[in-house]
Design a protein around this motif. Structure first.
Motif: not given
Length: 333
Positions: A47-68
């Protein structure tokens, strides 16, 4: 899946590091497949998912938003990290670490993650000259309900004490594995003392400890292993003794080297949570399955004793990522 505490937050004993879905390890799975992997991990108790705004410059956050998006929000713990200096596309009239700058940064992350709050908001890399101010602002965000807790990435023991005195920390996120154990000297004991969770990134040393990579392996494009010294062929050969040691334990326990490596991190304390990357269904099952192969006290003691007689070569650092060319020259790592 067993549970652990990061501050007052209950999380799965093993979390999912989401960086590799969009950044730093070469081409990842297609988005639809990657989302399915996140859901598979959730179904298996993660239940614990880690990301960062720096990873691929916001694309990582955008992906996780879709995934969750289609998972119950109250059943997932989102761990996000903000970069202390400006990233491409960011423009702040004031300093990014000012309250206005951090509020703008947070609101953008909330929008990308499609959520009203972030469970753990961590300063990615350290900007110690602003540490007390940042800690104060994080306290305000907690009071407002924008975040539930906050953390620091790779801080020293003194930085932890300084920040914690202003707004108590829930998490410290640093590299920790059989290959990188410097935090055992002071930071991990301090986290235990102050009831701060320790989130271990690269718990398998960027995959080296899985034993799935050979000295002749080729890494291309957006793959940081092109530059991490522990993947230099000569260094890999020198460190083979570590893999041999882990393999012996794995055979005795009937598990994999990756599971032994994760179990080593887990054995360090009930407040430690590793966040390995998992980019295939097999890896999701293997990594989360490490909880089924805990090291006994004697196995842990013997492994640490054996490691004390081995010189481990190589490392990873922010400068390795810099060499990828995906970080602008004006961004400090």
């Amino acid at each position: 899946m067993q549970k652990r505490k990061i501050g007052n937050l209950e999380v799965s004993a093993i979390g999912m590091g989401c960086m590799g879905f969009t950044h730093a390890y070469g081409e990842g799975p297609e988005e639809k497949e990657a989302i399915a992997l996140v859901h598979e991990a959730f179904d298996l108790g993660c239940n614990f998912f880690d990301m960062s705004q720096m990873y691929s410059y916001f694309k990582n956050e955008e992906f996780v938003g879709k995934a969750l998006k289609n998972l119950p929000r109250d059943q997932v713990v989102i761990s996000d990290k903000f970069w202390p200096s400006k990233l491409p596309g960011e423009d702040f009239p004031d300093d990014k670490l000012s309250e206005k700058g951090l509020r703008t940064t947070l609101e953008k992350s909330l929008k990308l993650l499609q959520t009203d709050y972030i469970d753990i908001y961590t300063e990615h890399q350290m900007a110690s000259d602003s540490l007390e101010e940042v800690a104060y602002i994080m306290g305000k965000f907690i009071q407002e309900g924008k975040i539930r807790a906050w953390g620091l990435s790779s801080p020293t023991a003194e930085e932890i004490k300084t920040a914690h005195a202003v707004t108590p920390l829930a998490a410290v996120q640093s590299e920790y594995s059989i290959m990188e154990r410097k935090w055992e000297q002071d930071v991990i004991p301090l986290c235990r003392e102050l009831n701060i969770g320790f989130v271990a990134f690269s718990p398998m040393a960027n995959g080296f400890l899985s034993g799935k990579y050979t000295p002749g392996a080729k890494y291309e494009g957006d793959d940081v292993r092109r530059f991490i010294s522990r993947f230099d062929p000569k260094i890999m050969q020198a460190n083979q003794v570590v893999l041999n040691l882990i393999e012996k334990i794995a055979q005795e326990k009937g598990c994999t080297k990756a599971q032994v490596s994760l179990s080593f991190v887990l054995k360090g304390g009930e407040f430690i949570v590793p966040i390995p990357g998992m980019r295939s269904s097999d890896r999701v099952k293997e990594n989360l399955g490490a909880v089924d192969f805990p090291l006994t006290d004697s196995e842990y003691k013997n492994l640490k004793e054996a490691l004390s007689h081995i010189e481990i070569l190589g490392s990873r650092s922010g400068l390795d990522i810099k060499k990828l060319g995906t970080v602008p020259e004006n961004v400090s790592v």
